[in-house]
Scaffold this motif. Sequence first.
Motif, PDB file in Angstrom:
ATOM      1  N   SER A  34      -6.864 -63.357-119.116  1.00 12.68           N
ATOM      2  CA  SER A  34      -5.318 -63.559-118.822  1.00 12.68           C
ATOM      3  C   SER A  34      -4.518 -65.482-119.397  1.00 12.68           C
ATOM      4  CB  SER A  34      -4.571 -62.760-117.927  1.00 12.68           C
ATOM      5  OG  SER A  34      -5.078 -63.408-116.579  1.00 12.68           O
ATOM      6  N   SER A  35      -6.084 -65.675-118.765  1.00 16.21           N
ATOM      7  CA  SER A  35      -5.492 -67.292-118.461  1.00 16.21           C
ATOM      8  C   SER A  35      -6.873 -68.461-119.318  1.00 16.21           C
ATOM      9  CB  SER A  35      -5.080 -67.184-116.838  1.00 16.21           C
ATOM     10  OG  SER A  35      -5.959 -67.679-116.259  1.00 16.21           O
ATOM     11  N   ILE A  36      -6.427 -69.283-118.885  1.00 16.93           N
ATOM     12  CA  ILE A  36      -8.030 -70.331-119.623  1.00 16.93           C
ATOM     13  C   ILE A  36      -8.817 -70.388-118.604  1.00 16.93           C
ATOM     14  CG2 ILE A  36      -6.232 -72.453-118.698  1.00 16.93           C
ATOM     15  CD1 ILE A  36      -9.167 -72.248-121.552  1.00 16.93           C
ATOM     16  N   GLY A  44     -18.811 -68.896-117.729  1.00 19.28           N
ATOM     17  CA  GLY A  44     -19.884 -69.928-116.966  1.00 19.28           C
ATOM     18  C   GLY A  44     -19.893 -71.058-116.991  1.00 19.28           C
ATOM     19  N   LEU A  45     -17.785 -71.517-116.753  1.00  8.82           N
ATOM     20  CA  LEU A  45     -17.830 -72.525-116.193  1.00  8.82           C
ATOM     21  C   LEU A  45     -16.386 -72.505-114.845  1.00  8.82           C
ATOM     22  CD1 LEU A  45     -16.596 -73.849-120.035  1.00  8.82           C
ATOM     23  CD2 LEU A  45     -18.490 -74.665-118.861  1.00  8.82           C
ATOM     24  N   PRO A  46     -16.515 -73.246-114.369  1.00  6.09           N
ATOM     25  CA  PRO A  46     -15.775 -73.863-113.388  1.00  6.09           C
ATOM     26  C   PRO A  46     -14.074 -73.945-113.655  1.00  6.09           C
ATOM     27  CG  PRO A  46     -16.675 -75.987-113.607  1.00  6.09           C
ATOM     28  CD  PRO A  46     -17.029 -74.820-114.412  1.00  6.09           C
ATOM     29  N   VAL A  47     -13.679 -73.352-112.831  1.00  9.39           N
ATOM     30  CA  VAL A  47     -12.038 -71.944-113.538  1.00  9.39           C
ATOM     31  C   VAL A  47     -11.180 -74.102-113.424  1.00  9.39           C
ATOM     32  CG1 VAL A  47     -11.972 -70.176-112.483  1.00  9.39           C
ATOM     33  CG2 VAL A  47     -11.279 -71.791-111.281  1.00  9.39           C
ATOM     34  N   LEU A  49     -11.435 -76.901-114.306  1.00  7.78           N
ATOM     35  CA  LEU A  49     -11.931 -77.620-115.113  1.00  7.78           C
ATOM     36  C   LEU A  49     -10.262 -78.480-116.251  1.00  7.78           C
ATOM     37  CD1 LEU A  49     -14.933 -77.081-117.416  1.00  7.78           C
ATOM     38  CD2 LEU A  49     -14.208 -79.101-115.625  1.00  7.78           C
ATOM     39  N   PHE A  50      -9.594 -76.970-116.370  1.00  4.98           N
ATOM     40  CA  PHE A  50      -7.873 -77.812-116.831  1.00  4.98           C
ATOM     41  C   PHE A  50      -7.130 -76.868-115.709  1.00  4.98           C
ATOM     42  CE2 PHE A  50     -10.171 -76.366-120.723  1.00  4.98           C
ATOM     43  CZ  PHE A  50      -9.732 -77.982-121.225  1.00  4.98           C
ATOM     44  N   PRO A  51      -5.778 -78.018-115.695  1.00  5.19           N
ATOM     45  CA  PRO A  51      -4.491 -78.039-114.819  1.00  5.19           C
ATOM     46  C   PRO A  51      -3.804 -76.684-114.985  1.00  5.19           C
ATOM     47  CG  PRO A  51      -4.284 -79.602-116.560  1.00  5.19           C
ATOM     48  CD  PRO A  51      -5.527 -79.355-116.652  1.00  5.19           C
ATOM     49  N   LYS A  52      -3.132 -76.625-113.659  1.00  7.65           N
ATOM     50  CA  LYS A  52      -2.630 -75.267-114.083  1.00  7.65           C
ATOM     51  C   LYS A  52      -1.237 -75.489-114.660  1.00  7.65           C
ATOM     52  CE  LYS A  52      -2.880 -75.197-108.072  1.00  7.65           C
ATOM     53  NZ  LYS A  52      -1.811 -75.428-107.428  1.00  7.65           N
ATOM     54  N   GLU A  53      -1.029 -76.659-114.956  1.00  5.92           N
ATOM     55  CA  GLU A  53      -0.404 -76.817-115.898  1.00  5.92           C
ATOM     56  C   GLU A  53      -0.228 -75.963-117.658  1.00  5.92           C
ATOM     57  OE1 GLU A  53       0.736 -78.478-112.870  1.00  5.92           O
ATOM     58  OE2 GLU A  53      -0.925 -79.480-114.102  1.00  5.92           O
ATOM     59  N   VAL A  54      -1.146 -75.452-118.057  1.00  5.00           N
ATOM     60  CA  VAL A  54      -1.665 -75.135-118.661  1.00  5.00           C
ATOM     61  C   VAL A  54      -0.525 -73.941-119.571  1.00  5.00           C
ATOM     62  CG1 VAL A  54      -3.061 -73.563-120.241  1.00  5.00           C
ATOM     63  CG2 VAL A  54      -4.761 -75.520-118.883  1.00  5.00           C
ATOM     64  N   GLU A  55       0.199 -74.483-120.555  1.00  7.26           N
ATOM     65  CA  GLU A  55       0.629 -72.686-120.864  1.00  7.26           C
ATOM     66  C   GLU A  55       0.272 -72.231-122.208  1.00  7.26           C
ATOM     67  OE1 GLU A  55       3.694 -75.526-122.733  1.00  7.26           O
ATOM     68  OE2 GLU A  55       5.053 -75.276-121.154  1.00  7.26           O
ATOM     69  N   SER A  56      -1.085 -72.494-122.681  1.00 13.66           N
ATOM     70  CA  SER A  56      -0.875 -71.435-123.543  1.00 13.66           C
ATOM     71  C   SER A  56      -2.074 -72.132-123.898  1.00 13.66           C
ATOM     72  CB  SER A  56      -0.246 -71.288-124.891  1.00 13.66           C
ATOM     73  OG  SER A  56       0.026 -71.914-125.640  1.00 13.66           O
ATOM     74  N   PHE A  57      -3.389 -70.783-125.408  1.00  8.58           N
ATOM     75  CA  PHE A  57      -4.559 -71.464-125.606  1.00  8.58           C
ATOM     76  C   PHE A  57      -4.405 -70.201-126.511  1.00  8.58           C
ATOM     77  CE2 PHE A  57      -6.142 -68.455-121.817  1.00  8.58           C
ATOM     78  CZ  PHE A  57      -6.918 -67.301-123.089  1.00  8.58           C
ATOM     79  N   ASP A  61     -12.551 -67.960-133.698  1.00  7.29           N
ATOM     80  CA  ASP A  61     -13.584 -67.086-133.501  1.00  7.29           C
ATOM     81  C   ASP A  61     -14.968 -68.064-134.219  1.00  7.29           C
ATOM     82  OD1 ASP A  61     -12.607 -64.501-133.774  1.00  7.29           O
ATOM     83  OD2 ASP A  61     -12.898 -64.799-136.491  1.00  7.29           O
ATOM     84  N   THR A  62     -15.036 -69.430-134.439  1.00 11.99           N
ATOM     85  CA  THR A  62     -16.100 -70.653-134.815  1.00 11.99           C
ATOM     86  C   THR A  62     -15.948 -70.872-132.989  1.00 11.99           C
ATOM     87  OG1 THR A  62     -14.322 -72.075-134.847  1.00 11.99           O
ATOM     88  CG2 THR A  62     -14.627 -71.528-137.007  1.00 11.99           C
ATOM     89  N   GLY A  63     -15.266 -70.661-132.467  1.00 12.27           N
ATOM     90  CA  GLY A  63     -15.304 -71.107-130.765  1.00 12.27           C
ATOM     91  C   GLY A  63     -15.136 -72.367-130.354  1.00 12.27           C
ATOM     92  N   LEU A  64     -13.587 -73.017-131.542  1.00 13.08           N
ATOM     93  CA  LEU A  64     -12.502 -73.889-131.636  1.00 13.08           C
ATOM     94  C   LEU A  64     -11.892 -73.269-130.260  1.00 13.08           C
ATOM     95  CD1 LEU A  64     -12.003 -76.157-131.768  1.00 13.08           C
ATOM     96  CD2 LEU A  64     -10.729 -75.909-133.245  1.00 13.08           C
ATOM     97  N   LEU A  65     -11.422 -73.677-129.197  1.00  9.59           N
ATOM     98  CA  LEU A  65     -10.610 -73.885-128.013  1.00  9.59           C
ATOM     99  C   LEU A  65      -9.978 -74.432-128.360  1.00  9.59           C
ATOM    100  CD1 LEU A  65      -9.875 -71.986-125.398  1.00  9.59           C
ATOM    101  CD2 LEU A  65     -11.401 -73.760-124.266  1.00  9.59           C
ATOM    102  N   GLU A  66      -8.139 -74.189-128.201  1.00 12.09           N
ATOM    103  CA  GLU A  66      -7.223 -74.842-128.534  1.00 12.09           C
ATOM    104  C   GLU A  66      -6.873 -74.884-126.088  1.00 12.09           C
ATOM    105  OE1 GLU A  66      -6.148 -77.080-132.716  1.00 12.09           O
ATOM    106  OE2 GLU A  66      -5.265 -74.889-132.048  1.00 12.09           O
ATOM    107  N   VAL A  67      -6.623 -75.697-126.301  1.00 10.22           N
ATOM    108  CA  VAL A  67      -5.366 -75.781-124.848  1.00 10.22           C
ATOM    109  C   VAL A  67      -4.327 -76.524-124.851  1.00 10.22           C
ATOM    110  CG1 VAL A  67      -5.536 -75.754-121.819  1.00 10.22           C
ATOM    111  CG2 VAL A  67      -7.453 -75.424-123.262  1.00 10.22           C
ATOM    112  N   PHE A  68      -2.818 -76.113-124.653  1.00 13.70           N
ATOM    113  CA  PHE A  68      -2.236 -76.805-124.357  1.00 13.70           C
ATOM    114  C   PHE A  68      -1.746 -76.185-123.432  1.00 13.70           C
ATOM    115  CE2 PHE A  68      -2.546 -74.276-128.812  1.00 13.70           C
ATOM    116  CZ  PHE A  68      -2.556 -75.060-129.996  1.00 13.70           C
ATOM    117  N   LEU A  69      -1.197 -78.081-122.982  1.00 10.76           N
ATOM    118  CA  LEU A  69      -0.035 -78.332-121.729  1.00 10.76           C
ATOM    119  C   LEU A  69       1.089 -78.636-121.741  1.00 10.76           C
ATOM    120  CD1 LEU A  69      -3.133 -79.278-121.814  1.00 10.76           C
ATOM    121  CD2 LEU A  69      -2.494 -79.916-119.579  1.00 10.76           C
ATOM    122  N   ARG A  70       1.923 -78.401-120.770  1.00 12.83           N
ATOM    123  CA  ARG A  70       3.442 -78.761-121.200  1.00 12.83           C
ATOM    124  C   ARG A  70       3.494 -80.178-121.474  1.00 12.83           C
ATOM    125  NH1 ARG A  70       3.945 -76.476-114.609  1.00 12.83           N
ATOM    126  NH2 ARG A  70       4.081 -74.574-115.633  1.00 12.83           N
TER     127      ARG A  70
END
Length: 170
Positions: A34-36, A44-47, A49-57, A61-70
């Motif tokens: 439900s969230s990043i 297995g990573l600590p929660v 690592l990304f701030p609360k201000e993440v809007e979406s991610f 399939d390749t493993g590429l992660l894109e995280v979008f902040l405000r």
Amino acid sequence: MAIIRQKHTLLLLLLCVILPFSRSKSEPESVTESSIHDLLKSKGLPVGLFPKEVESFTLYDTGLLEVFLRGPCLTKFDTMAFYESTVRANLTYRSLTGVEGLSQEELFLWLPVKDIIVDDPKSGLILFDIGVAHKQLSLSLFEDPPDCKSEDFLNLKKKSRKEIGFDAQI
């Protein structure tokens, strides 16, 4: 007529079997987290690592992660950290590699974070590769997602440049 109908039926059957496997590798993976922060925990990573201000991610399939902040923002772990509005990395179990869009301040310099790795969770340490050095930090610094302030970065950047003798020209 029966032969044509059999060919159409066979073709339709083949399409139904092949199409589910023909998805492009660049398409987003269906993510049930439900969230990043849930995703990080499941990998297995600590929660924190990304701030609360993440809007979406988006996780591909390749493993590429894109995280979008405000928007771009600044927070602090052991030193100041700057997140661009989009952060990209390759996500595997206990690591983010090829990180783009995250920098840490070291001795008045902003250095890009290249990799974030938890080699051994029992050690209580997380490794940050900032190009010129590897930093081992306590996992406890990343237990909770931090607040990230957008206006503070420009003020800090101006202040840092003046302190080391440069006029800020932003």
